[in-house]
Enzyme design. Structure first.
Site, short mmCIF file in Angstrom:
data_model
loop_
_atom_site.label_atom_id
_atom_site.label_comp_id
_atom_site.label_asym_id
_atom_site.label_seq_id
_atom_site.Cartn_x
_atom_site.Cartn_y
_atom_site.Cartn_z
N ILE A 102 3.63 -20.31 -1.43
CA ILE A 102 2.06 -20.33 -0.95
C ILE A 102 1.56 -19.06 -0.61
O ILE A 102 2.51 -18.19 0.03
CB ILE A 102 1.96 -21.54 0.01
CG1 ILE A 102 0.62 -21.77 0.42
CG2 ILE A 102 2.85 -21.21 1.17
CD1 ILE A 102 0.46 -23.04 1.33
N CYS A 103 0.36 -18.60 -0.85
CA CYS A 103 -0.35 -17.47 -0.37
C CYS A 103 0.25 -16.30 -0.76
O CYS A 103 0.58 -16.17 -1.90
CB CYS A 103 -0.19 -17.64 1.31
SG CYS A 103 -1.34 -16.36 2.23
N GLY A 104 0.74 -15.19 -0.02
CA GLY A 104 1.24 -14.00 -0.21
C GLY A 104 2.58 -14.08 -1.06
O GLY A 104 3.02 -13.26 -1.85
N THR A 106 3.24 -16.13 -3.49
CA THR A 106 2.79 -15.80 -4.98
C THR A 106 2.84 -14.55 -5.61
O THR A 106 3.08 -14.30 -6.70
CB THR A 106 1.57 -16.77 -5.31
OG1 THR A 106 0.30 -16.16 -4.61
CG2 THR A 106 1.55 -18.27 -4.66
#
Length: 207
Positions: A102-104, A106
């Site tokens: 999730i978020c960074g 990725t």
């Protein structure tokens, strides 16, 4: 034997609110959550919490895990400190063990080339495009995405869940669906309750 250990990667600046919906329900449904650090030294989350890793990354074995969970962190976008976790994700996927990012995180997977041929999502498409990855054609405008695809030879490979930073509930929903934590009706009810505050969903969950 069914694997019931979920490994949560922990590192300085990790976004401590992002995995909470997932880890709380996983723990309630028979899973054990173990934290994994680069070293055994405590880390400090973005929210200022200190977390002592249960094991180090070099001790992590995908054969002992049901899932590797990677959260966002400032460090994903400021250097190569967290690259070893992206490499661990590659090892997991190649072993057929799921990964959820999730978020960074990725962006970390994008830099590792793990999103080049898989359906995925993130904060926005241009955030991942800035990594220079080759997977732009597989970007999906959705709150969270699960890719259960096969490799180039048609063989099954580890499933991959991705989500943007504003979607920890949808992220958890995809993880629950992937691991079979809830059946379809209860999974939908759980999402409606926690994402939309739909009180009627509570009856389904408790039924």
């Amino acid at each position: 034997m069914t694997r019931t250990t979920v490994h949560l990667a922990v590192y300085d600046t990790f976004a401590d609110w992002e995995p909470g919906f997932a880890t709380a329900q996983l723990t309630r449904h028979g899973y054990t959550v173990r934290t994994v650090g680069l070293t055994s030294a405590p880390v400090t989350t973005m929210g200022g919490l200190r977390v002592q890793p249960d094991l180090t990354l070099d001790e992590l074995d995908p054969g002992d895990s049901a899932l590797l969970l990677l959260t966002g962190a400032s460090l994903w976008d400021t250097g190569d400190t967290l690259t070893p976790f992206a490499r661990a994700a590659r090892t997991f996927l190649e072993a057929g063990t799921p990964v959820a990012a999730i978020c960074g995180a990725t962006a970390g997977l994008a830099r590792e080339g793990l999103l080049d041929d898989r359906a995925h999502t993130s904060a926005v498409s241009f955030y991942l495009a800035a990594t220079g990855y080759a997977g732009g054609a597989h970007y999906v405008e959705a709150d969270a995405v699960t890719d259960r695809g096969t490799d180039a030879g048609g063989a099954p490979r580890g499933a991959l869940v991705t989500a943007g930073p504003t979607e920890p509930v949808a992220f958890a929903r995809e993880i629950f669906g992937l691991l079979g934590v809830f059946g379809a009706e209860k999974l939908d009810a759980w999402y409606r309750l926690f994402h939309g505050s739909d009180a009627s969903a509570y009856e389904v969950l408790e039924g």
